[in-house]
Design a protein around this motif. Structure first.
Motif, PDB file in Angstrom:
ATOM      1  N   PRO A  12      -2.720   0.249  19.209  1.00  0.00           N
ATOM      2  CA  PRO A  12      -2.142   0.294  17.875  1.00  0.00           C
ATOM      3  C   PRO A  12      -2.608   1.510  17.100  1.00  0.00           C
ATOM      4  O   PRO A  12      -3.749   1.935  17.219  1.00  0.00           O
ATOM      5  N   THR A  13      -1.705   2.062  16.295  1.00  0.00           N
ATOM      6  CA  THR A  13      -2.029   3.205  15.462  1.00  0.00           C
ATOM      7  C   THR A  13      -2.624   2.722  14.155  1.00  0.00           C
ATOM      8  O   THR A  13      -2.069   1.855  13.509  1.00  0.00           O
ATOM      9  N   GLU A  14      -3.750   3.300  13.767  1.00  0.00           N
ATOM     10  CA  GLU A  14      -4.377   2.887  12.534  1.00  0.00           C
ATOM     11  C   GLU A  14      -3.601   3.434  11.350  1.00  0.00           C
ATOM     12  O   GLU A  14      -3.017   4.502  11.417  1.00  0.00           O
ATOM     13  N   ASN A  15      -3.595   2.695  10.250  1.00  0.00           N
ATOM     14  CA  ASN A  15      -2.904   3.110   9.034  1.00  0.00           C
ATOM     15  C   ASN A  15      -3.620   4.311   8.439  1.00  0.00           C
ATOM     16  O   ASN A  15      -4.780   4.222   8.062  1.00  0.00           O
ATOM     17  N   PRO A  16      -2.959   5.485   8.350  1.00  0.00           N
ATOM     18  CA  PRO A  16      -3.657   6.662   7.851  1.00  0.00           C
ATOM     19  C   PRO A  16      -4.046   6.539   6.390  1.00  0.00           C
ATOM     20  O   PRO A  16      -4.856   7.304   5.907  1.00  0.00           O
ATOM     21  N   ARG A  17      -3.448   5.576   5.667  1.00  0.00           N
ATOM     22  CA  ARG A  17      -3.794   5.435   4.265  1.00  0.00           C
ATOM     23  C   ARG A  17      -4.962   4.468   4.070  1.00  0.00           C
ATOM     24  O   ARG A  17      -5.446   4.290   2.972  1.00  0.00           O
ATOM     25  N   LYS A  18      -5.369   3.755   5.126  1.00  0.00           N
ATOM     26  CA  LYS A  18      -6.482   2.823   5.022  1.00  0.00           C
ATOM     27  C   LYS A  18      -7.433   3.076   6.190  1.00  0.00           C
ATOM     28  O   LYS A  18      -7.503   2.294   7.121  1.00  0.00           O
ATOM     29  N   PRO A  19      -8.154   4.214   6.175  1.00  0.00           N
ATOM     30  CA  PRO A  19      -8.990   4.564   7.318  1.00  0.00           C
ATOM     31  C   PRO A  19     -10.108   3.561   7.516  1.00  0.00           C
ATOM     32  O   PRO A  19     -10.688   3.065   6.542  1.00  0.00           O
ATOM     33  N   ARG A  25      -4.893   0.945  -4.210  1.00  0.00           N
ATOM     34  CA  ARG A  25      -5.179   0.719  -2.787  1.00  0.00           C
ATOM     35  C   ARG A  25      -4.841   1.930  -1.934  1.00  0.00           C
ATOM     36  O   ARG A  25      -5.187   1.972  -0.755  1.00  0.00           O
ATOM     37  N   ARG A  26      -4.152   2.891  -2.483  1.00  0.00           N
ATOM     38  CA  ARG A  26      -3.750   4.076  -1.739  1.00  0.00           C
ATOM     39  C   ARG A  26      -4.889   5.100  -1.737  1.00  0.00           C
ATOM     40  O   ARG A  26      -5.512   5.360  -2.768  1.00  0.00           O
ATOM     41  N   ALA A  27      -5.198   5.675  -0.570  1.00  0.00           N
ATOM     42  CA  ALA A  27      -6.251   6.691  -0.502  1.00  0.00           C
ATOM     43  C   ALA A  27      -5.879   7.869  -1.389  1.00  0.00           C
ATOM     44  O   ALA A  27      -4.735   8.335  -1.358  1.00  0.00           O
ATOM     45  N   PRO A  28      -6.813   8.376  -2.199  1.00  0.00           N
ATOM     46  CA  PRO A  28      -6.479   9.423  -3.172  1.00  0.00           C
ATOM     47  C   PRO A  28      -6.235  10.779  -2.520  1.00  0.00           C
ATOM     48  O   PRO A  28      -6.493  10.979  -1.326  1.00  0.00           O
ATOM     49  N   ALA A  29      -5.733  11.700  -3.329  1.00  0.00           N
ATOM     50  CA  ALA A  29      -5.570  13.080  -2.867  1.00  0.00           C
ATOM     51  C   ALA A  29      -6.943  13.677  -2.555  1.00  0.00           C
ATOM     52  O   ALA A  29      -7.952  13.328  -3.165  1.00  0.00           O
ATOM     53  N   VAL A  82       0.881  -1.174   0.000  1.00  0.00           N
ATOM     54  CA  VAL A  82       0.000   0.000   0.000  1.00  0.00           C
ATOM     55  C   VAL A  82       0.915   1.219   0.000  1.00  0.00           C
ATOM     56  O   VAL A  82       1.491   1.560   1.035  1.00  0.00           O
ATOM     57  N   PRO A  83       1.112   1.877  -1.125  1.00  0.00           N
ATOM     58  CA  PRO A  83       2.151   2.917  -1.234  1.00  0.00           C
ATOM     59  C   PRO A  83       1.996   4.033  -0.217  1.00  0.00           C
ATOM     60  O   PRO A  83       0.887   4.510   0.060  1.00  0.00           O
ATOM     61  N   ALA A  84       3.138   4.459   0.324  1.00  0.00           N
ATOM     62  CA  ALA A  84       3.153   5.610   1.231  1.00  0.00           C
ATOM     63  C   ALA A  84       2.941   6.904   0.469  1.00  0.00           C
ATOM     64  O   ALA A  84       2.437   7.880   1.015  1.00  0.00           O
ATOM     65  N   GLY A  85       3.362   6.929  -0.797  1.00  0.00           N
ATOM     66  CA  GLY A  85       3.189   8.110  -1.629  1.00  0.00           C
ATOM     67  C   GLY A  85       2.218   7.848  -2.761  1.00  0.00           C
ATOM     68  O   GLY A  85       1.391   6.937  -2.698  1.00  0.00           O
ATOM     69  N   PHE A  86       2.352   8.641  -3.814  1.00  0.00           N
ATOM     70  CA  PHE A  86       1.461   8.516  -4.960  1.00  0.00           C
ATOM     71  C   PHE A  86       2.209   7.953  -6.166  1.00  0.00           C
ATOM     72  O   PHE A  86       1.765   8.109  -7.307  1.00  0.00           O
ATOM     73  N   ALA A  87       3.325   7.314  -5.927  1.00  0.00           N
ATOM     74  CA  ALA A  87       4.088   6.583  -6.939  1.00  0.00           C
ATOM     75  C   ALA A  87       4.859   5.496  -6.213  1.00  0.00           C
ATOM     76  O   ALA A  87       5.139   5.609  -5.008  1.00  0.00           O
ATOM     77  N   VAL A  88       5.192   4.424  -6.909  1.00  0.00           N
ATOM     78  CA  VAL A  88       5.955   3.312  -6.330  1.00  0.00           C
ATOM     79  C   VAL A  88       7.370   3.356  -6.891  1.00  0.00           C
ATOM     80  O   VAL A  88       7.571   3.578  -8.086  1.00  0.00           O
ATOM     81  N   ASN A  89       8.350   3.155  -6.015  1.00  0.00           N
ATOM     82  CA  ASN A  89       9.761   3.167  -6.413  1.00  0.00           C
ATOM     83  C   ASN A  89      10.370   1.799  -6.084  1.00  0.00           C
ATOM     84  O   ASN A  89      10.946   1.610  -5.019  1.00  0.00           O
TER      85      ASN A  89
END
Length: 639
Positions: A557-564, A391-395, A224-231
């Motif tokens: 546990p901290t919830e994943n901010p990209r998968k609310p 799978r990444r939450a959009p802008a 689940v990418p942390a950003g908006f592109a995969v490296n």
């Protein structure tokens, strides 16, 4: 295979070089690397690590290098992301500015900081730095792509909507990397769709296992990418010195390679350090052999290079030896090797000679067909990357009508956090106060078997399923009187339960003193130091040790901010159709104070100030009154 040079800006005490010359020499070396065909220039960010790293402002050095070079990519290796060190908005601004002045050549490496000197110096709790990193990287990447940035409200960062400028040349943002020191963090990089910068000095055959697992995760639903592109890239870092004569290469470079490893262990281990007084170079000369950096073990024998031969060697040798070593990394699937030449007492002229020799005798062996292989790799991974980005939450989009209001924004920033966050903070603080400064005997009296049952039950309830682990974790807690209690946490189907006693076949067994265990949970002890001192013992699959950290009685546990998580939210305010809230559901602030009955206030039109006749100019006739909530009139409903 790509190549880089890696800088810590090391400056042992008592040398002939001062900081001014150190930086000027490094810029000359960067020019040579750019000219001979090296692909990347990596620069670290460290603070207070005397002799080991005098590089506290990498953005300044990289900006200077950008004006002296033409093609080499400029990598932050890494930027420390905890907000106590770097505010996320300032990071986004600096990265974008560097991308502009370098014409789109920035690589954005990120990390958390791990040394006691840095964590203590900035007041960062070791048990919170990972969640601070996750929070910051999500906010920063949104600042790159959202125009305007729709604001942020979390336990670690509060920021109102703003248009964070300038924007990067590379779209959606520069490639993302994360620092990795062990196999678990390689997996972590893959799960976040980021390049892995490995500092483990691993042999090529061991690196092959890491690379296989990295790319397996990149191609799976775990990514689940942390950003908006995969490296998708893996880089290994090695010390290096080249010469046609092997003995000369060893004489010029092995002390620098060994000092690099020794100083790294000094700051990231248990060695005491007195700021401004401890002489790391003197300690290195006195204790290098006892610490595994014996110079006598490194001999010129014209054989194939191994990174470790009972003592660190790295890529110190002849062009033929280094070419063969790099070829083994290429066969293992490694995408880039970054060399550390400026280390310890290594001389500037020797570094320059090595770079010239590398460009003429090593680099040409890896150029043929490189572009075609990289294109084939990108084509092969394209479907997996597209699925991961989905799978990444959009802008987000800022609703129309938001206007900067200093008083209201300051009030929101200073408003107490949600009940859950405030309860978590108080539990953490109270737990820390219970153990901090207490003797082992005092802690043992407070936490007998009954209290331990409550503690482990809380740990089981707080288990974070993102660890993707199933099995048994066994904890054996010893006491000063020789007695011991054993607890087992069994994880099945993403849920954990606790029971007293031993596990039949534990995946990982921890043995530690009761007092030290409580200090670990409270963030009052460093697990690495306990391991090195022999006070924490691990049996079984040590790679699962991070899974045990997914349980904490003091920290849910901290919830994943990209998968609310899905939540029902009832709104008392009014939103126009098609607009998006400024905050995501988990960031919605608490309801307004009951004493505040006004739900809306009038906002006058843009015209203001005195009129020609001296009277106050108000809203033009016929202009509608714009209404907006005085504060977000929404509340959170328990799931």
């Amino acid at each position: 295979m790509r190549f880089g040079i890696f800088y810590e800006h090391q400056l042992p005490r008592g040398g002939e070089v001062d900081e001014r010359r150190l930086y000027r020499d490094a810029l000359v070396q960067a020019e040579i690397a750019d000219r001979v065909g090296v692909d990347y220039l990596w620069e670290v960010e460290h603070h207070f690590l005397e002799e080991y790293s005098h590089s506290s402002a990498p953005e300044v050095f990289l900006a200077a290098a950008s004006q002296r070079t033409e093609r080499i990519r400029l990598g932050h290796g890494i930027v420390q992301l905890p907000p106590e060190v770097n505010h996320p908005a300032r990071v986004a601004e600096r990265i974008a500015a560097l991308d502009l002045v370098s014409d789109g050549r920035v690589e954005f490496g990120t990390g958390e900081a791990s040394s006691s000197a840095e964590l203590g110096g900035f007041g960062i709790r070791r048990d919170r730095k990972r969640e601070e990193w996750q929070d910051a990287i999500d906010a920063i990447t949104r600042m790159f792509v959202e125009e305007p940035f729709a604001g942020w409200r979390s336990e670690h960062l509060r920021m109102p909507p703003r248009n964070v400028i300038p924007k990067t040349v590379q779209k959606p943002h520069p490639p993302l990397w994360v620092a990795c020191s062990r196999r678990e963090t390689i997996r972590f990089a893959a799960r976040n769709g980021m390049g892995a910068l490995s500092f483990s000095f691993v042999e090529p055959e061991d690196a092959a296992k890491w690379v296989d697992e990295y790319y397996r995760i990149i191609g799976s639903d775990e990514c689940v990418p942390a950003g908006f592109a995969v490296n998708p890239n893996v880089t290994v870092v090695l010390p290096m010195m080249l010469h046609e004569d092997e003995a000369t290469a060893i004489g010029r470079g092995i002390d620098g390679a060994h000092f690099f490893g020794f100083a790294l262990a000094h700051y990231y281990g248990t060695t005491p350090h007195d700021p401004g007084r401890t002489n790391v170079w003197d300690e290195f000369q006195e204790r290098r052999a006892a610490r595994g950096f014996d110079r006598d073990r490194i001999i010129a024998n014209a054989e194939s290079l191994n990174v470790n031969v009972g003592s660190l060697r790295g890529a110190v040798g002849t062009p033929e030896q280094v070419t063969e070593l790099v070829r083994r990394y290429e066969d293992a699937g490694v995408d880039q090797v970054a060399f550390v030449l400026q280390a310890g007492p290594n001389k500037h002229e020797h570094i320059c000679e090595s770079l010239e020799l590398f460009g003429s005798s090593v680099l040409p062996h890896f150029l043929e067909g490189r572009e075609e292989r990289e294109n084939a790799k990108a084509e092969r991974l394209a479907p997996a990357i597209e699925a991961a980005l989905a799978r990444r939450a959009p802008a987000r989009t800022l609703p129309p009508g938001y206007r900067i209001d200093e008083d209201a924004e300051l009030a929101r920033a200073n408003r107490p956090r949600s009940l859950r966050s405030e309860a978590r903070r108080r539990v953490q603080q109270g737990f820390y106060l219970l153990v901090h400064g207490r003797s082992d005997a005092q802690i043992e009296r407070r936490f007998g078997p009954a209290a331990q049952r409550v503690l482990f039950s809380g740990m089981a309830r707080a288990y974070d399923p993102s660890a993707a682990f199933e099995g048994a974790l066994q904890f054996r807690l010893t006491r000063t009187d020789g007695a011991a209690t054993t607890w087992t946490i069994i994880v099945r189907g993403g849920r954990a339960r606790v029971r007293p006693g031993k596990a039949a076949e534990p995946a990982l067994a921890l043995t530690v003193a009761t007092a030290d265990f409580l200090r670990l949970l409270a963030g009052d002890a460093n697990p690495a130091m306990l391991l090195m001192d022999g006070r924490l013992k691990l049996q079984g699959d040590v790679e699962l040790a991070p899974a045990s950290a997914k349980c904490s009685a003091a920290r849910p546990p901290t919830e994943n901010p990209r998968k609310p998580p899905i939540q029902r939210v009832r709104s008392r305010g009014v939103l126009s159709p098609g607009t998006t809230p400024v905050h995501t559901p988990e960031e919605i602030p608490p309801p307004p104070d009951r004493r505040c009955r006004r739900r809306f206030r009038r906002v006058r039109g843009p015209a203001s100030g005195p009129r020609a006749d001296g009277r106050r100019q108000g809203r033009p006739l016929g202009e509608p009154v714009v209404q907006r909530p005085l504060r977000p009139a929404v509340r959170r409903v328990d799931r």
